[in-house]
Scaffold this motif. Structure first.
Motif, PDB file in Angstrom:
ATOM      1  N   PRO A  73       0.807  -1.223   0.000  1.00 38.34           N
ATOM      2  CA  PRO A  73       0.000   0.000   0.000  1.00 38.34           C
ATOM      3  C   PRO A  73       0.843   1.277   0.000  1.00 38.34           C
ATOM      4  O   PRO A  73       0.320   2.372  -0.126  1.00 38.34           O
ATOM      5  CB  PRO A  73      -0.816  -0.113   1.292  1.00 38.34           C
ATOM      6  N   ARG A  74       2.165   1.136   0.127  1.00 34.95           N
ATOM      7  CA  ARG A  74       3.042   2.311   0.171  1.00 34.95           C
ATOM      8  C   ARG A  74       3.244   2.928  -1.212  1.00 34.95           C
ATOM      9  O   ARG A  74       3.646   4.079  -1.323  1.00 34.95           O
ATOM     10  CB  ARG A  74       4.400   1.938   0.762  1.00 34.95           C
ATOM     11  N   PHE A  75       2.993   2.148  -2.265  1.00 33.42           N
ATOM     12  CA  PHE A  75       3.233   2.644  -3.621  1.00 33.42           C
ATOM     13  C   PHE A  75       2.047   2.340  -4.525  1.00 33.42           C
ATOM     14  O   PHE A  75       1.449   1.266  -4.433  1.00 33.42           O
ATOM     15  CB  PHE A  75       4.492   1.997  -4.219  1.00 33.42           C
ATOM     16  N   VAL A  76       1.714   3.302  -5.382  1.00 28.32           N
ATOM     17  CA  VAL A  76       0.688   3.064  -6.406  1.00 28.32           C
ATOM     18  C   VAL A  76       1.373   3.170  -7.765  1.00 28.32           C
ATOM     19  O   VAL A  76       1.767   4.260  -8.181  1.00 28.32           O
ATOM     20  CB  VAL A  76      -0.470   4.079  -6.304  1.00 28.32           C
ATOM     21  N   PRO A  77       1.554   2.031  -8.456  1.00 32.22           N
ATOM     22  CA  PRO A  77       2.292   2.041  -9.724  1.00 32.22           C
ATOM     23  C   PRO A  77       1.411   2.338 -10.944  1.00 32.22           C
ATOM     24  O   PRO A  77       0.271   1.886 -11.037  1.00 32.22           O
ATOM     25  CB  PRO A  77       2.839   0.601  -9.827  1.00 32.22           C
ATOM     26  N   ILE A  78       1.981   3.123 -11.864  1.00 32.42           N
ATOM     27  CA  ILE A  78       1.435   3.302 -13.216  1.00 32.42           C
ATOM     28  C   ILE A  78       2.519   2.808 -14.168  1.00 32.42           C
ATOM     29  O   ILE A  78       3.665   3.267 -14.079  1.00 32.42           O
ATOM     30  CB  ILE A  78       1.112   4.777 -13.513  1.00 32.42           C
ATOM     31  N   VAL A  79       2.174   1.886 -15.023  1.00 32.40           N
ATOM     32  CA  VAL A  79       3.173   1.305 -15.928  1.00 32.40           C
ATOM     33  C   VAL A  79       3.209   2.071 -17.247  1.00 32.40           C
ATOM     34  O   VAL A  79       2.169   2.348 -17.847  1.00 32.40           O
ATOM     35  CB  VAL A  79       2.884  -0.191 -16.168  1.00 32.40           C
ATOM     36  N   LEU A  80       4.435   2.435 -17.680  1.00 29.73           N
ATOM     37  CA  LEU A  80       4.664   3.115 -18.960  1.00 29.73           C
ATOM     38  C   LEU A  80       5.398   2.157 -19.883  1.00 29.73           C
ATOM     39  O   LEU A  80       6.342   1.496 -19.460  1.00 29.73           O
ATOM     40  CB  LEU A  80       5.543   4.350 -18.766  1.00 29.73           C
ATOM     41  N   THR A  81       4.988   2.078 -21.116  1.00 22.17           N
ATOM     42  CA  THR A  81       5.727   1.243 -22.057  1.00 22.17           C
ATOM     43  C   THR A  81       5.623   1.790 -23.465  1.00 22.17           C
ATOM     44  O   THR A  81       4.610   2.380 -23.844  1.00 22.17           O
ATOM     45  CB  THR A  81       5.246  -0.209 -22.028  1.00 22.17           C
TER      46      THR A  81
END
Length: 204
Positions: A73-81
């Motif tokens: 819960p410490r990080f909210v990832p958004i993936v870029l590619t």
């Protein structure tokens, strides 16, 4: 309150471009990492934040980083590619990414996603705080008080609880009064809410 965003991408130009875009936001602290390995090496020392994560990198890939974070819960990832497809999007979302965006991306779209990610992060932190507060209160209960609370959660009367615990109904009343005082509640429904928030008993 400052909000932290981490850019994890092996492409120097992409990191610089993102840094420039995000620098227009006064409340953002932007930190860059040249690889997934570098990010994971420091991850335990980092403040909670939003993660802009490249999918294709030498060493630890974006998917490897998501797997290592394991839904923290410490990080909210958004993936870029730059080589996005539906399969990668599904993999990323299953591994814990909030969303997925292909390069080149629209600045407005990315900034909106980042705002959504910070909203999620704040909600997760509030939920974690609620759980922590509930767990701290439950920890104050003696084993017998916990037994009585469990009986109350299961809908048993004081007499039934007394019979099962081999104590008098009057003693159950005392334990019940004590646990209500320790949980700082006035009603049984409030006590049950704390017990469920703490994960003391299953919800179904």
């Amino acid at each position: 309150m400052s909000r932290t965003i981490y850019i994890v991408d092996d492409d120097d130009a992409v990191r610089a471009s993102l840094h420039s875009l995000l620098s227009i936001r006064q409340d953002l602290i932007v930190r860059g990492f040249r690889s997934g390995d570098a990010f994971l090496q420091d991850v335990n020392e980092l403040d909670p934040g939003v993660l802009l994560l490249d999918f294709h990198m030498p060493g630890a890939t974006g998917l490897d980083v998501l797997t290592a974070l394991d839904g923290s819960p410490r990080f909210v990832p958004i993936v870029l590619t730059g080589q996005g497809n539906v399969g990668l999007a599904v993999q990323a979302m299953k591994a814990g990414a909030l969303d997925f965006i292909e390069k080149p991306y629209e600045a407005e779209t990315l900034l909106q996603l980042i705002d959504n990610a910070f909203s999620r992060l704040e909600e997760d932190n509030e939920a974690a705080n609620r759980v922590g507060a509930a767990e701290a209160k439950i920890a104050k209960l003696s084993p017998r008080e916990t037994d009585v609370l469990k009986g109350l959660i299961e809908g048993r009367s004081n007499k039934i609880i007394a019979y099962e615990l081999d104590i008098s109904p009057r003693t159950v009343e005392i334990y019940r009064a004590n646990l209500m005082e320790k949980l700082e509640v006035r009603s049984l429904s409030e006590a049950l809410r704390i017990a469920f928030a703490a994960g003391l008993f299953p919800k179904n």
